[in-house]
Every structure is written in structure tokens, then in C-alpha cells.
Design a protein around this motif. Sequence first.
Motif, PDB file in Angstrom:
ATOM      1  N   LYS A   3      -7.831  13.294  21.475  1.00  9.89           N
ATOM      2  CA  LYS A   3      -6.908  13.526  22.580  1.00  9.89           C
ATOM      3  C   LYS A   3      -5.962  14.675  22.262  1.00  9.89           C
ATOM      4  O   LYS A   3      -5.570  14.863  21.112  1.00  9.89           O
ATOM      5  CB  LYS A   3      -6.094  12.256  22.859  1.00  9.89           C
ATOM      6  N   HIS A   4      -5.599  15.462  23.299  1.00 14.49           N
ATOM      7  CA  HIS A   4      -4.587  16.513  23.157  1.00 14.49           C
ATOM      8  C   HIS A   4      -3.319  16.093  23.896  1.00 14.49           C
ATOM      9  O   HIS A   4      -3.387  15.499  24.973  1.00 14.49           O
ATOM     10  CB  HIS A   4      -5.070  17.840  23.765  1.00 14.49           C
ATOM     11  N   TYR A   5      -2.182  16.426  23.322  1.00 10.96           N
ATOM     12  CA  TYR A   5      -0.899  16.242  24.001  1.00 10.96           C
ATOM     13  C   TYR A   5      -0.344  17.637  24.296  1.00 10.96           C
ATOM     14  O   TYR A   5       0.037  18.369  23.374  1.00 10.96           O
ATOM     15  CB  TYR A   5       0.091  15.467  23.121  1.00 10.96           C
ATOM     16  N   SER A   6      -0.338  18.002  25.552  1.00 13.91           N
ATOM     17  CA  SER A   6       0.119  19.345  25.921  1.00 13.91           C
ATOM     18  C   SER A   6       1.622  19.488  25.667  1.00 13.91           C
ATOM     19  O   SER A   6       2.378  18.506  25.744  1.00 13.91           O
ATOM     20  CB  SER A   6      -0.173  19.630  27.398  1.00 13.91           C
ATOM     21  N   PHE A   7       2.014  20.736  25.375  1.00 15.24           N
ATOM     22  CA  PHE A   7       3.441  20.986  25.114  1.00 15.24           C
ATOM     23  C   PHE A   7       4.257  20.714  26.369  1.00 15.24           C
ATOM     24  O   PHE A   7       3.879  21.079  27.477  1.00 15.24           O
ATOM     25  CB  PHE A   7       3.661  22.441  24.683  1.00 15.24           C
ATOM     26  N   SER A   8       5.378  20.059  26.171  1.00 22.99           N
ATOM     27  CA  SER A   8       6.294  19.769  27.271  1.00 22.99           C
ATOM     28  C   SER A   8       7.607  20.498  27.018  1.00 22.99           C
ATOM     29  O   SER A   8       8.237  20.319  25.973  1.00 22.99           O
ATOM     30  CB  SER A   8       6.549  18.260  27.371  1.00 22.99           C
ATOM     31  N   SER A   9       8.015  21.312  27.983  1.00 19.77           N
ATOM     32  CA  SER A   9       9.287  22.018  27.843  1.00 19.77           C
ATOM     33  C   SER A   9      10.460  21.059  27.924  1.00 19.77           C
ATOM     34  O   SER A   9      11.573  21.386  27.501  1.00 19.77           O
ATOM     35  CB  SER A   9       9.415  23.082  28.936  1.00 19.77           C
ATOM     36  N   LYS A  12       9.795  19.073  24.214  1.00 22.44           N
ATOM     37  CA  LYS A  12       9.755  20.048  23.114  1.00 22.44           C
ATOM     38  C   LYS A  12       8.779  19.683  22.000  1.00 22.44           C
ATOM     39  O   LYS A  12       9.053  19.903  20.837  1.00 22.44           O
ATOM     40  CB  LYS A  12      11.167  20.226  22.502  1.00 22.44           C
ATOM     41  N   TRP A  13       7.626  19.115  22.358  1.00 23.46           N
ATOM     42  CA  TRP A  13       6.611  18.893  21.338  1.00 23.46           C
ATOM     43  C   TRP A  13       5.220  18.903  21.957  1.00 23.46           C
ATOM     44  O   TRP A  13       5.050  18.739  23.159  1.00 23.46           O
ATOM     45  CB  TRP A  13       6.854  17.583  20.568  1.00 23.46           C
ATOM     46  N   SER A  14       4.237  19.106  21.120  1.00 28.34           N
ATOM     47  CA  SER A  14       2.828  18.977  21.509  1.00 28.34           C
ATOM     48  C   SER A  14       2.123  18.261  20.362  1.00 28.34           C
ATOM     49  O   SER A  14       2.714  18.043  19.288  1.00 28.34           O
ATOM     50  CB  SER A  14       2.203  20.351  21.761  1.00 28.34           C
ATOM     51  N   GLY A  15       0.871  17.898  20.576  1.00 24.11           N
ATOM     52  CA  GLY A  15       0.196  17.159  19.510  1.00 24.11           C
ATOM     53  C   GLY A  15      -1.289  16.973  19.751  1.00 24.11           C
ATOM     54  O   GLY A  15      -1.851  17.435  20.742  1.00 24.11           O
ATOM     55  N   VAL A  16      -1.908  16.278  18.806  1.00 25.07           N
ATOM     56  CA  VAL A  16      -3.343  16.015  18.871  1.00 25.07           C
ATOM     57  C   VAL A  16      -3.623  14.685  18.182  1.00 25.07           C
ATOM     58  O   VAL A  16      -2.898  14.283  17.254  1.00 25.07           O
ATOM     59  CB  VAL A  16      -4.135  17.165  18.190  1.00 25.07           C
ATOM     60  N   LYS A  17      -4.645  13.994  18.636  1.00 24.15           N
ATOM     61  CA  LYS A  17      -5.029  12.718  18.038  1.00 24.15           C
ATOM     62  C   LYS A  17      -6.423  12.827  17.451  1.00 24.15           C
ATOM     63  O   LYS A  17      -7.373  13.200  18.140  1.00 24.15           O
ATOM     64  CB  LYS A  17      -4.999  11.602  19.088  1.00 24.15           C
ATOM     65  N   ALA A  35      -6.493  10.343  10.145  1.00 28.32           N
ATOM     66  CA  ALA A  35      -6.666   9.969  11.548  1.00 28.32           C
ATOM     67  C   ALA A  35      -5.320   9.586  12.140  1.00 28.32           C
ATOM     68  O   ALA A  35      -4.361   9.284  11.422  1.00 28.32           O
ATOM     69  CB  ALA A  35      -7.654   8.816  11.654  1.00 28.32           C
ATOM     70  N   GLY A  36      -5.222   9.592  13.456  1.00 30.36           N
ATOM     71  CA  GLY A  36      -3.987   9.226  14.135  1.00 30.36           C
ATOM     72  C   GLY A  36      -3.410  10.396  14.919  1.00 30.36           C
ATOM     73  O   GLY A  36      -4.079  11.403  15.160  1.00 30.36           O
ATOM     74  N   ASN A  37      -2.159  10.243  15.294  1.00 33.59           N
ATOM     75  CA  ASN A  37      -1.485  11.254  16.110  1.00 33.59           C
ATOM     76  C   ASN A  37      -0.706  12.224  15.232  1.00 33.59           C
ATOM     77  O   ASN A  37       0.079  11.803  14.368  1.00 33.59           O
ATOM     78  CB  ASN A  37      -0.528  10.573  17.089  1.00 33.59           C
ATOM     79  N   TRP A  38      -0.919  13.503  15.481  1.00 34.13           N
ATOM     80  CA  TRP A  38      -0.195  14.552  14.774  1.00 34.13           C
ATOM     81  C   TRP A  38       0.709  15.262  15.771  1.00 34.13           C
ATOM     82  O   TRP A  38       0.248  15.743  16.811  1.00 34.13           O
ATOM     83  CB  TRP A  38      -1.172  15.543  14.130  1.00 34.13           C
ATOM     84  N   ILE A  39       2.001  15.318  15.440  1.00 30.71           N
ATOM     85  CA  ILE A  39       3.021  15.839  16.344  1.00 30.71           C
ATOM     86  C   ILE A  39       3.588  17.128  15.766  1.00 30.71           C
ATOM     87  O   ILE A  39       3.852  17.230  14.564  1.00 30.71           O
ATOM     88  CB  ILE A  39       4.158  14.820  16.544  1.00 30.71           C
ATOM     89  N   PHE A  40       3.793  18.107  16.649  1.00 32.23           N
ATOM     90  CA  PHE A  40       4.329  19.410  16.240  1.00 32.23           C
ATOM     91  C   PHE A  40       5.401  19.803  17.247  1.00 32.23           C
ATOM     92  O   PHE A  40       5.098  20.007  18.426  1.00 32.23           O
ATOM     93  CB  PHE A  40       3.186  20.441  16.228  1.00 32.23           C
TER      94      PHE A  40
END
Length: 438
Positions: A3-9, A12-17, A35-40
Motif C-alpha cells: 500500500k502507498h500513503y500519498s503525501f498530505s499537505s 505532512k507525511w507520506s508512507g508505504v506498507k 515489513a509494516g508501515n514506513w512513514i516519512f
Amino acid sequence: IEKHYSFSSQYKWSGVKFSKDVVIKSDSTNSNHRAGNWIFGAPEFVLSKEQLQKFQKYIDRKTAAGTRLLVVAQTNTDITHAAKLPQDLNIICFFEIEETIREHAKATFDYFAKQDVNLIIISGDNPVTVKSIANKAGISQLDKAIDMSQISDDEDYYKLVKEYQMFGRVTPFQKQKLIKALQDNGHVVGMAGDGINDVPAFKIADCSVAIASGSDAAKASADIVLSNNDLSEMIPTVCEGRRIINNIERAAVLFLTKTTYMSLLAFLFIFIDQRFPLFPIQMTLLGSGTIGIPGFFLSLMPNNRRVEKNFLKRTMSTAFPAGVTATIVVLLHQFNVQRISMPIELGSTITLYILLLISLSVLWLACRPFNKYTISIWLFSLSIVLIAIFFFPDLFFLQRIGINGIKYMLVLLGIILILFYSMRKISNKFIFSKINQT
């Protein structure tokens, strides 16, 4: 990747699972990605209160130095909402991003400050970082900064833009509200940006500027795109815009003056039992010698004067009184022509002289403030008129007016000066003082 987490203004973060552990092999090392969720994203929005307290001194030190901080964190807990990240985030590392100040940045900002342009910074980054970078770029006059993530939706933006000059952690629609509030405060707003988050604000700004390396959406929404990605190009852009607008204003005064008296005379002579007081060839001399040719050269002249409001008022406050004055004096002269049975060609000659005097006077006003270019243009226009009068009288159906004609012209000149001054004063007081448009 599951899964992708698109950046939200807003958050203020985006991520990938990752669905399982991933090992990336390189020449020297093997990197094990759990494995798991990675947040940036931004530490203030990603980390828990306890984690923020632990790293607060480090974060404050770096942001105060103008360094942008991003944190990488990992968790095995599912993310159900972007606003509520799990509390068991494992901090992997921090990224420190240093901003490079362009060579001409300080000179650019200094130029606009000298031009009385109010510089305001609206950014999605930490306001402390933004303020530090602004100081490095030479924007030292911006003192008050605010974190817009702490502002409620019903806040009075009209007051905010009066009190603050720097806005950090701004969402796209907050940018739009800030631009609207500046306009409501009476400002003409130009906005520069490069991201898709700037698009809502671009759409309502009076002038929007994007850079070529920015997002396609920003470039498509902007009024101006800087092809070499350098904001210093705004200086020649502003100068060129000023030259065009100011010279259009100068030329417009000339053309509107002629339009005013020609329209009035053409309409009035429908009801007057006399021929139109000018021959076509005389109108050619009048139009080209005092309007067309000088107007052409005025439009090419350098002009860096600051653009002022009320274009219509400033042009018509000269053109309208001059046009009405010309109409009244010509009608007065035509009355005398009929009363003393003056020859047609002599009457037309004096009519032409009346209009030439008024047109040259308007050109004199349009050429101010004088410099070597404008005075040359006025003298060139005067030369055209004098050459036509003294060397080509037959071509333009001109008659010698003699001593009595000169005395008559001097009387008319006095009437012109009195009428023009009076009409200008009256029209400015009762008509154009009520016009308030840009």
C-alpha cells in the motif's frame, strides 16, 4: 509493496506498507527492510509527544539554523487515519536538508523592498525554519511568523495578514484564504510558487508566477513561467510590464484626446449648416504628426515608473478637457467664419492650427517627466508640423494667415489656455474624482 500513503499537505507525511521483509542487496551491504508501515514526514506531525520531547532540543537547534528535518519511522500497527498515527513508531533516522540560497536572491528581494513591495512568505514548512532561511536570503524585515497548523478554520484571516508576514505549515486552501485576505486589505497580490499545493492560491492571485522545474499543474495555472528557474528574472519582467503599461497610458492620452474632439465635432456638424471644418489631408497631418508618430516612439521608450491605479482617470483627466476645449474653440471659430464670411481654406487652416496647438500641448503633458528621449520625441513632432506648414502648404491646403490672422490666433490661444485649465479643474473635481478603478 502492499500500500502507498500519498503525501498530505495537511498532515505532512507520506508512507508505504511492505507486506513482508525485503532485503535490498548492493555491492557492499545488504539492507533489511522490515515489513509494516514506513512513514516519512515532518517530526512535529509524525512523532508522539514523548518522542518529540526526547528530540526537541535537536529539532529546535536544526530548525533555528534553517535546516529542514524529515523523520523516517516504522510501525507494524495498521494506520486507520492520517491524523492519528500509531504511538509505537520506531524512529529509524532523521534526514537533514540544507537549502541553497541562489546567488541573486538577496539582490532580488532588496529590489522589490525598495519598490515598496511587501514581501510575505507562505510556506508548508516549519515557520522557524522558514524564518531562518529568509534571513539567510536577506529578507530581514519579516519579524512575525505564525504556525498555521495551530489556526482554526474560523480564524479571521483579514487580521492575520495585517499582523504577520511569515506563515508556516500552511495548507493549500489556507494559502488561498491568505491571498484573498491580502486582496481584501487592498493589496494587489503577486504569488510565486512551484508546487501543486500552490494551485488554489494561483487561481485567485492577481498575478501568479511558477518556475519551469515546478509541477505541471502549477505551470498550467500560472500567469508567468520563469523558464530558467531563477526568481531574479522577475526584475526585468516587472520593468518590461511597467514600460508597456506606462507607455500605453501616454499613447492613450493622445488618441483619446483626438477621439473626443473628433467625435464631438462629427456629431455636432450633423446639425450645423456648414461643411466639416477640416480637409481629409489636414486630418492626416494632425493624426500622424501629433498622435501616430510620437505615440509609436513613446511606446518603445524605456519607462520604469511604478504603475499607479486609476488608469482611466489619469488618461481621461487630460484627454477629456483637451477634447472638449478643442471642440468649443473650433465651434467659436466657425461662428466667426460664418459671421465675417472667411474663405473656406483660411477657415480650415486656422481650425487645423487650433487642433495642432491643443494636440502638441497634450503631447507635452504626455512626455513628462522629460528626459532626452521624451524631449526629442516632442521636438520631432513639432518639426513635422512646422515642415508641413512652411514647406508643403499647398499639399495640406494651408493659407497664409497674415498679421491679423496671427493676432486672431493669439486671442484663440488665450481662450484655449483658460478653457483647458478650467475644464481640467472642473472635470477632476466633479467627474474623475469619483472614478476609482485600476
